[in-house]
Design an enzyme around this catalytic site. Structure first.
Site, PDB file in Angstrom:
ATOM      1  N   GLU A  49      -5.112  -5.230  10.464  1.00  0.00           N
ATOM      2  CA  GLU A  49      -4.064  -4.243  10.713  1.00  0.00           C
ATOM      3  C   GLU A  49      -4.339  -3.570  12.058  1.00  0.00           C
ATOM      4  OE1 GLU A  49      -2.155  -2.879   6.748  1.00  0.00           O
ATOM      5  OE2 GLU A  49      -3.886  -1.630   7.109  1.00  0.00           O
ATOM      6  N   HIS A  58      -9.397   1.002   5.117  1.00  0.00           N
ATOM      7  CA  HIS A  58      -8.109   1.142   5.810  1.00  0.00           C
ATOM      8  C   HIS A  58      -8.304   2.034   7.038  1.00  0.00           C
ATOM      9  CE1 HIS A  58      -3.983   2.287   6.689  1.00  0.00           C
ATOM     10  NE2 HIS A  58      -3.624   1.204   6.010  1.00  0.00           N
ATOM     11  N   SER A  76       3.803  -2.567  10.342  1.00  0.00           N
ATOM     12  CA  SER A  76       5.257  -2.654  10.539  1.00  0.00           C
ATOM     13  C   SER A  76       5.854  -3.998  10.095  1.00  0.00           C
ATOM     14  CB  SER A  76       5.625  -2.333  11.986  1.00  0.00           C
ATOM     15  OG  SER A  76       5.222  -1.008  12.304  1.00  0.00           O
ATOM     16  N   LYS A 114       0.126   4.261  -0.215  1.00  0.00           N
ATOM     17  CA  LYS A 114      -0.507   5.426   0.426  1.00  0.00           C
ATOM     18  C   LYS A 114      -0.288   6.680  -0.434  1.00  0.00           C
ATOM     19  CE  LYS A 114      -0.179   3.070   4.841  1.00  0.00           C
ATOM     20  NZ  LYS A 114      -0.005   3.127   6.283  1.00  0.00           N
ATOM     21  N   GLU A 124      -6.694   4.422   8.138  1.00  0.00           N
ATOM     22  CA  GLU A 124      -6.508   5.853   7.870  1.00  0.00           C
ATOM     23  C   GLU A 124      -7.759   6.456   7.230  1.00  0.00           C
ATOM     24  OE1 GLU A 124      -2.810   5.331   5.756  1.00  0.00           O
ATOM     25  OE2 GLU A 124      -1.902   4.700   7.646  1.00  0.00           O
ATOM     26  N   ASN A 179       0.873  -1.178   0.000  1.00  0.00           N
ATOM     27  CA  ASN A 179       0.000   0.000   0.000  1.00  0.00           C
ATOM     28  C   ASN A 179       0.909   1.228   0.000  1.00  0.00           C
ATOM     29  OD1 ASN A 179      -1.778   2.052   0.542  1.00  0.00           O
ATOM     30  ND2 ASN A 179      -2.416   1.308   2.555  1.00  0.00           N
ATOM     31  N   GLY A 226       2.845   1.894  10.969  1.00  0.00           N
ATOM     32  CA  GLY A 226       3.830   2.974  10.853  1.00  0.00           C
ATOM     33  C   GLY A 226       4.529   3.306  12.159  1.00  0.00           C
TER      34      GLY A 226
HETATM   35  P1  13P Z   1       3.265   0.069   7.787  1.00  0.00           P
HETATM   36  O1  13P Z   1       3.761  -1.180   7.096  1.00  0.00           O
HETATM   37  O2  13P Z   1       4.007   1.305   7.372  1.00  0.00           O
HETATM   38  O3  13P Z   1       3.170  -0.102   9.271  1.00  0.00           O
HETATM   39  O4  13P Z   1       1.756   0.324   7.264  1.00  0.00           O
HETATM   40  C1  13P Z   1       0.848  -0.717   7.285  1.00  0.00           C
HETATM   41  C2  13P Z   1      -0.339  -0.311   6.492  1.00  0.00           C
HETATM   42  O5  13P Z   1      -1.052   0.593   6.876  1.00  0.00           O
HETATM   43  C3  13P Z   1      -0.606  -1.014   5.227  1.00  0.00           C
HETATM   44  O6  13P Z   1      -1.876  -0.744   4.754  1.00  0.00           O
END
Ligand code: 13P
Length: 253
Positions: A169, A97, A215, A13, A99, A11, A175
């Site tokens: 997740e 997601h 992560s 983003k 976010e 992803n 992150g």
């Molecule tokens: P990270 O791998 O940066 O922790 O992000 C995970 C994520 O949100 C994938 O959709």
């Protein structure tokens, strides 16, 4: 040996312009040309989709989008429909997601409408679920996940869900560098599979792929993927560099 083919999904983003995304995609095509027994997907930003589709054409890498609107067309300024994504070359779409839930108001009801729209457009939805740190500390993890699964998949049938993927997740692991322990992840994945079993039956529960995200990096991917109910990874930060992402795709070697 798991019967489900693992999916390693990146992803991206809100990173990479069109040309930058094409550069990364071309590199990844080279680096992953030898992979077998694993599916790879990248989800660049909307404006890069068509260019990246061309760059990965003929390779084993699949294309995904990061969101969609639930209507097929109409006066929805700034939105993008499932048919538009299919026409741009997408096979997957990430839905719900954390976010999107946190910053853009995607509720479980909206997520459900988006899953339905994705299926109608012939896209494979990747439904994201996950608890926050506060919810985990308050022992609400399973309740939250239950609600996200039940509502996110409301009114869908076993047949509808053949192409669905779920991504667990934990919000506190995204992150942050904090990864769920393999035991924590396995416990949740098994729980989610049991929810699918109860709602849609054993066959679907056994074939459904459940990805872990939060992560994931080269140093922890092998251990995570070794757990019986983890069928791949949804990767943010570590998917941006093609060399690093290729290491994740090669977790089996
Ligand atoms: P990270 O791998 O940066 O922790 O992000 C995970 C994520 O949100 C994938 O959709």
């Amino acid at each position: 040996m798991k019967s489900r083919t693992p999916l390693i999904a990146g992803n991206w983003k809100m990173h990479k312009t069109g040309p930058e995304a094409v550069g990364s995609a071309c590199k990844l095509v080279e680096l992953t040309a030898d992979t077998a027994g694993v599916e790879t997907m990248i989800a660049p930003t909307f404006t890069a989709l068509s260019e990246v589709a061309e760059a990965i054409g003929g390779s084993q890498i699949r294309l995904g989008a990061q969101n969609l609107h639930w209507e097929t067309h109409g006066a929805f300024t700034g939105e993008i429909s499932g048919d538009m994504l299919t026409a741009a070359g997408c096979q997957y779409v990430i839905i719900g997601h954390s976010e999107r839930r946190q910053y853009f108001g995607d509720t479980d009801e909206i997520v459900n409408k988006k899953v339905t729209a994705a299926l109608s457009a012939g896209l494979n939805p990747i439904l994201c679920i996950g608890e926050t740190e506060t919810q985990r500390e308050a022992d609400e993890t399973f309740n939250i996940l239950d609600k996200q699964v039940q509502k996110g998949l409301e009114d869908l049938s076993e047949n509808d869900l053949n192409t669905l993927v779920i991504a667990y997740e934990p919000v506190w692991a995204i992150g942050t560098g904090k990864t769920a322990t393999t035991e924590q992840a396995q416990e949740v994945h098994l729980f989610v599979r049991s929810l699918i079993d109860k709602k849609f039956g054993k066959a679907l529960a056994q074939s459904l792929r459940i990805l872990y995200g939060g992560s994931v990096k080269p140093s922890n991917v092998k251990e995570l993927m070794g757990m019986p109910d983890l069928d791949g990874a949804l990767v943010g930060g570590a998917s941006l560099d093609p060399e690093t992402f290729s290491q994740l795709v090669h977790f089996q070697s």
